[in-house]
Design an enzyme around this catalytic site. Structure first.
Site, PDB file in Angstrom:
ATOM      1  N   GLY A  71      47.469  29.635  50.013  1.00  0.00           N
ATOM      2  CA  GLY A  71      47.695  29.142  50.680  1.00  0.00           C
ATOM      3  C   GLY A  71      48.268  28.283  51.111  1.00  0.00           C
ATOM      4  N   HIS A 107      47.693  32.658  53.287  1.00  0.00           N
ATOM      5  CA  HIS A 107      47.896  31.814  55.650  1.00  0.00           C
ATOM      6  C   HIS A 107      48.476  30.765  54.921  1.00  0.00           C
ATOM      7  CE1 HIS A 107      44.840  28.802  54.359  1.00  0.00           C
ATOM      8  NE2 HIS A 107      43.673  30.138  53.272  1.00  0.00           N
ATOM      9  N   ASP A 108      49.107  30.426  56.128  1.00  0.00           N
ATOM     10  CA  ASP A 108      50.106  29.162  56.663  1.00  0.00           C
ATOM     11  C   ASP A 108      51.290  28.872  55.539  1.00  0.00           C
ATOM     12  OD1 ASP A 108      48.724  27.851  59.022  1.00  0.00           O
ATOM     13  OD2 ASP A 108      46.979  27.978  56.958  1.00  0.00           O
TER      14      ASP A 108
END
Length: 261
Positions: A140, A122-123
């Protein structure tokens, strides 16, 4: 030519498929996903909601793009994943959507090659023309530049950066930023081992640029100078080379430090 969808696949009525998209057997496309023209989903591919995939991508079986992040704080927000054009995503790769606290967006650019089992958490923000060898893993909030080579079974710690044209050897564990243009390796005592000379030559970098980066690496890590002294001396001697300027800027902006030579 309209999209071709195998009868065994399930496609949400909210999804948008571009011209020439091919959806092979047993694929699932959820929610409002968008798939660009001529992208191929070979079979058993899952595309999550709030996911946008560009044109001419080749996605192999059991890849999963756009599922929710592996974050205990995530409560189902409509965060997003954006993937560019002409990427090859091989078997079992996973690319997750962002989190609310991390900006809500995971991105990947164009012309990347992700080998079997690679993971983009994520991200993360991945640039263009990168190669992820088998099971290369980003935690992340990782940033990867352009033209990088991340070796098999390597892992990049959350919030770290990998600079342009970096080369990470197999099984490397990066807990700090990975220097651009350099070879970095190590499962425990990870270090930079100098300029990726052969790789840069193959990409067409001029001799004076490669030699300038070599000199910068010597001044920064092998001249016995304090950091600011080394940076100033490097800027003085080879600061006219754009790639060296980028290297120095990359080091100055590091929040977790860099893997030194």
């Amino acid at each position: 030519m309209s999209a071709q969808i195998h009868p065994s696949s399930v496609v949400s009525p909210e999804a948008r498929l571009g011209e020439g998209v091919v959806v092979g057997p047993f694929c699932v496309i959820e929610g409002n996903a968008v798939i660009g023209a001529r992208t191929l989903l070979r079979s058993h591919v899952v595309i999550g909601p709030h996911t946008e995939i560009g044109e001419d991508n080749d996605i192999y079986p059991h890849a999963t793009l756009g599922m929710g992040p592996q974050d205990l704080k995530f409560k189902g927000a409509p965060t997003r994943l954006q993937v560019g054009n002409r990427n090859v995503i091989r078997e079992g790769c996973t690319l997750h959507r962002g989190t609310e606290g991390g900006g809500g967006l995971t991105t990947m650019g164009d012309d990347n090659f992700l080998m079997t089992g690679s993971h983009v958490a994520h991200d993360c923000h991945v640039g263009h023309k990168n190669i992820f060898a088998n099971c290369a893993t980003l935690a992340g909030h990782v940033e990867v530049g352009d033209g990088c080579n991340i070796g098999a079974f390597s892992a990049v710690h959350q919030f770290c950066r990998v600079g342009h044209h970096a080369f990470m050897g197999g099984f490397t564990v990066a807990t700090q930023d990975v220097l651009p243009f350099m070879k970095t390796a190590g499962a425990r005592d990870t270090k930079s081992y100098g300029v990726n000379t052969i790789g840069l030559q193959r990409k067409g970098f001029p001799v004076e640029v490669v030699e300038g980066l070599k000199k910068a690496h010597r001044l920064l890590f092998h001249a016995g100078l304090l950091r600011e002294e080394a940076m100033a001396q490097t800027e003085k001697e080879v600061g006219h080379i754009a790639e060296v300027v980028y290297l120095l800027t990359f080091i100055r902006e590091a929040k977790r430090g860099v893997h030194r030579g």
